[in-house]
Design a protein around this motif. Structure first.
Motif: not given
Lengths: 413, 567
Positions: B337, B493, B508, B460, B345-346, B491, B173
């Motif tokens: 996300l 970064h 989140l 993802d 997230k996952s 989801a 991230d």
């Protein structure tokens, strides 16, 4: 909380000065467990066997490190149950009948001449069942001892202590062991992938479809691990002449062959005496020489090798005492080692052996406390519940006492 | 320090060389950034530095590679272990031991370094990389950023003079990536280590580079030079560079700070335009369902909710991965996300698709609980492209995968293949799915998922390992799908992707929803999640009242559009 208290109580009560938490040498734990397994192999007395399992469980709970590996004891217990079930099942189907208390008679199968010694079906007796149960329990106890060792010191840690010459063998075993949990993860992942594609996740078809991707992943990971290990200097060798290297290998090989012959001589009573202990000793000497020579070739050093100190000696001694008591009892023909099966009776409990078994529970206090993963010593963790429980108890006592105390005073005048 | 002398590398099963006649010198104490399109030979170049190519991978290398005077032809990777530390792309696959401390010591043990020295170096490295509190932890329990730092530490303890890293921040991230990069910079500045680094997310690393090595791929000659000079011609460029090209700044800005200092005029011009068109949104993407009174340009589809979560709790063992999550997703939305590694997230995606159940609360996808569905029923409602798209594949050719997908979804034969044709026409259908490039794998996985025509598509971390052109292609595909009425939840970064395509952002933290709103409002106010362009154009402190969030441009394209209108 209760589990933690159970784990910590022996440490805090048995010890005056705080000991530095550290992990015991894995060899000590495995030796201790092996001794318990030897002890278990000498008896079919269910009470002694259950006592050994209890000792394993208690010490395991008290001194296992805080790692995911350490929770495996339960798995081994369950494996033991499966073994008992299989043993009893075989007895029911194929075992020879002992005793006279027939519980049920299964239809027996007439087998051709070639299988003359094999029986299938027929009467099932209570005595035979109990005998099978005891034997199954003995195996389960051995498994439990291994399970305790496994949770107290993971095999990976044990393998790190192997001699330098066997290092490469050790590391491949360690790598194989770390792959198992990852493989479980892979299987889980492939199952979710199947679900994502709207396919069955269970059953033969589901399983068959998972195998190839899982193997592909495992292979890919092995290759990248091998690349990483190569980049990190795995397999660097020092300078050593070819002659020395060959002498080392030859000594190792000769030694192992001699040791094998020695073992055979020792176990087979009819072979000449010289093939026994002398041959074994010679073989071991050669093997050690070979290992030392080969070990010099390796340039490796070891980061924080596990020390072998007083606690290690203590733990090993406890195990050895227990094992030798059982072995000695067999040699002396002490009664109570085998539980009576025919006629069936409640097994006697020889106090000597109970005492000898209980010696092996001492490592729960002898071994130093395990370090906690957060770097806080378990003492700090453990004092907290004790400290809070202490005052509350005494306050409670006082609270119960104070109203009572005036009563006699009131009566006295 | 590192010297490539007329190096040509050819793999046995390929006709043309991966690297052709490469001459390259990297002096001591420099941070060299290797950039280029996916599959262009960046990894091969990195692996040649310590001799993994060709000693380990096979293939032929002509010319010579020397590191500190040692030739890789005569020194195997293990013989160079004291000189070159390597951090591979997936750190988890490189760990030999199971705890942090032992892992840090492993290379030193192989080199036969004395115990006292090992102890000292391990302690130093634990401090240097901020790992002291994890020293006894098992690798499996570490987060992605922590693993990456352990892998760097494990390479550092041997005191190598060269450190080679393959995409060190791709799985991280934004916060964790900055930690890792800060640690690397410290190594270069304080210890004089030579660092060679390959990375796709140039917006993260470009400003730290002393030198950029552009590997254009296809055997074309590599280009080496000052970052600003190479960026003039690089086919891959971060937003800050593209903005510089657009505005014609010389030399090109490499960091947000550079660009901000030069963006004064441009910023003034843009806000002037905005003041005159007060009601108009700069961003072309519509913000559906969130701000009904603003008037977005494209015709809005009806806000039909297709997936909802209400007060959902989920946990892994003792860890609560989701806490009281409530959200809904409508057709035509692209929801990003965000949140740090391990924020849930996952987990949220897998509960949406029914892979894991909830402890409490409710999930509904087009009116049904996904966990209770199976087979065609589930894939017709919601589909997930996992982090590694290859996890979806199990056959030995693209064609077989496509036929399987048609069969699974009970779709007309050829449906999946037609989708592959649309997303990645260059794919040869006889290829093994594992031989595809990252972008092609993603395209194939997306095609497989879309064959069943799900209402909701989950992705993802879709941009991991993708270069900029591939990312742009993905963005275009996602916009198309949303326009066709699919709801998309990704989801990620990747703040630049979010800025580019997302209509809404959900952040989140520790399993809780801490922000949920239109992209501009959420990301502009955040120092970590703001894209580069927003950072450049935000006036004063972020999220200033004078400048409403939706007036801050998020992408180079929106700046270009605004200027075109102005022009």
């Amino acid at each position: 909380m209760s589990v933690r208290q159970a784990i910590e109580r022996p440490t805090t009560s048995a010890r005056r000065a705080p000991r530095r938490p550290r992990l015991l040498h894995p060899g000590a734990w495995w030796l201790w467990a092996a001794c318990l397994a030897v002890a278990a192999s000498r008896t079919t007395n269910p009470l002694l066997l259950l006592l050994i399992i209890a000792v394993c469980g208690y010490v395991g709970a008290a001194r296992r490190p805080r790692t995911p590996w350490a929770r495996s004891f339960g798995v081994f217990l369950r494996l033991g149950l499966v073994i008992i079930a299989i043993r009893v099942g075989f007895q029911v189907l194929m075992g020879a009948p002992i005793g006279t208390t027939v519980l049920v008679t299964l239809p027996s199968l007439a087998l051709p001449e070639a299988f003359a010694g094999v029986r299938f079906g027929g009467p099932v007796t209570l005595e035979a069942l109990v005998a099978a149960l005891y034997e199954g329990l003995r195996l389960a106890t051995i498994i439990a001892a291994i399970g305790a060792a496994n949770s107290l010191a993971s095999p990976a840690r044990l393998l790190k202590s192997v001699p330098a010459a066997l290092y490469e063998l050790g590391v491949s075993l360690v790598v194989a062991l770390t792959f198992v949990p990852q493989l479980v993860g892979d299987l889980e992942r492939v199952r979710s992938a199947r679900r994502l594609r709207g396919r069955p996740t269970s059953g033969v078809r589901g399983l068959g479809g998972s195998a190839i991707p899982v193997l592909e992943d495992a292979l890919e990971r092995s290759v990248s691990l091998a690349a990483a290990m190569d980049s990190r200097g795995y397999g660097r060798t020092g300078t050593q002449g070819r002659v020395t290297r060959h002498i080392g290998s030859a000594a190792l090989l000769l030694g192992l062959v001699a040791a094998l012959i020695g073992c055979y001589g020792l176990l087979d009573a009819s072979s000449p005496a010289v093939l026994g202990i002398p041959m074994l000793a010679l073989g071991l000497a050669f093997a050690v020489a070979g290992l030392t020579l080969a070990g010099r070739r390796s340039v490796r050093s070891r980061y924080r090798p596990d020390p072998w100190g007083l606690p290690e000696w203590g733990v090993a001694a406890c195990g050895l005492l227990t094992a030798s008591a059982y072995v000695g009892a067999v040699a002396l023909g002490l009664s109570g080692l085998t539980a009576p099966v025919d006629p069936l009776a409640w097994p006697a409990v020889p106090p000597v052996l109970v005492g000898a078994t209980l010696i092996s529970i001492l490592p729960a206090w002898i071994a130093p406390p395990v370090p906690s993963p957060l770097g806080i010593s378990p003492r700090h963790v453990s004092t907290e519940p004790h400290a809070s429980a202490g005052p509350r108890e005494s306050a409670g006592d006082r609270g119960a006492d104070t109203p009572r105390r005036p009563e006699p005073q009131a009566v006295a005048p | 320090m590192i010297r490539f002398d007329r190096v040509t590398i050819t793999y046995p099963d390929q006709g043309s060389p991966v690297l052709n006649d490469v001459d390259l010198q990297i002096p001591e104490g420099e941070l060299a950034l290797v950039v280029g399109p996916t599959g262009g030979g960046k990894s091969t170049l990195l692996r040649a530095i310590n001799g993994l190519v060709p000693h380990f991978t096979g293939g032929t290398l002509s010319g010579s590679v020397t590191v500190a005077g040692r030739d890789t032809a005569t020194n195997r990777p293990r013989d160079l272990a004291d000189l070159v530390g390597v951090v591979p792309q997936d750190p988890m696959s490189s760990f030999v031991t199971d705890t942090v401390e032992e892992e840090l010591a492993y290379t030193m043990e192989s080199l036969g370094i004395g115990q006292a020295v090992m102890r000292r170096r391990v302690e130093e490295t634990l401090d240097l990389l901020g790992l002291a509190e994890f020293r006894d932890r098992a690798m499996l329990t570490l987060s992605g950023g922590q693993r990456q730092r352990v892998a760097i530490g494990a390479a550092l303890t041997a005191h190598p003079r060269v450190l080679v890293l393959d995409e060190p921040t791709s799985a991280l991230d934004p916060g964790a990536a900055e930690e890792v990069l800060a640690a690397l910079q410290r190594l270069v500045h304080d210890l004089g280590i030579t660092v060679v680094l390959a990375e796709h997310r140039l917006e993260r690393v470009l400003e730290y580079a002393d030198r950029v090595v552009l590997v254009p791929g296809g055997g074309r000659p590599i280009i080496v030079g000052e970052p600003a000079a190479v960026m003039e011609i690089a086919p891959v460029a971060p937003p800050v560079v593209r903005l510089g090209r657009l505005a014609g700044w010389q030399p090109l800005p490499l960091s947000v700070r550079d660009a901000r200092r030069r963006a004064g005029d441009l910023r003034a011009e843009l806000s002037e335009r905005q003041r005159t068109r007060a009601q108009e949104d700069v961003r072309p993407a519509p913000s559906i369902g969130s701000s009904p009174d603003s008037s977005p340009a494209p015709p809005r589809t009806e806000a039909v909710t297709v997936a909802t979560m209400s007060r959902a709790d989920a946990s892994y063992g003792h860890v609560r991965a989701l806490r009281e999550v409530t959200l809904d997703v409508a057709r035509g939305e692209i929801v990003a996300l965000m949140g740090r590694n391990g924020a849930g997230k996952s987990t949220l995606l897998s509960t949406l698709v029914g892979l894991r159940g909830l402890d409490r609360g409710e999930v509904l996808v087009t009116g049904a609980d996904p966990a209770s569905l199976s087979g065609p029923q589930i894939i017709g409602r919601i589909g997930l492209v996992p982090q590694d798209p290859a996890h979806l594949f199990g056959r030995d050719s693209v064609d077989a995968e496509c036929r399987d997908a048609d069969h699974d979804a009970a779709a007309a034969p050829g449906t999946a293949r037609a989708l592959v044709e649309v997303f990645a026409p260059e794919i040869d259908i006889a290829q093994h799915p594992r031989d595809l490039s990252e972008g092609q794998r993603l395209a194939l996985a997306l095609a497989i998922v879309l064959t069943a025509e799900p209402a909701v598509i989950l992705l993802d971390e879709p941009t991991r390992g993708l270069d900029y052109p591939t990312k742009e292609r993905l963005a275009a595909i996602l916009r198309d799908l949303a326009a066709q009425g699919h709801a998309i939840v990704a989801a990620t970064h990747d703040v630049e992707l979010v800025a580019d395509v997302a209509t809404r952002v959900i952040v989140l933290a520790d399993g809780e929803v801490v922000a949920d709103g239109p992209t501009a409002e959420v990301v502009v106010g955040s120092p970590l999640f703001a894209p580069q362009v927003a950072k450049i154009f935000a006036s004063g402190t972020l999220g200033d009242v004078d400048q409403p969030a939706h007036h801050v441009p998020l992408t180079v394209e929106s700046v270009r559009a605004a200027l075109a209108v102005a022009g």
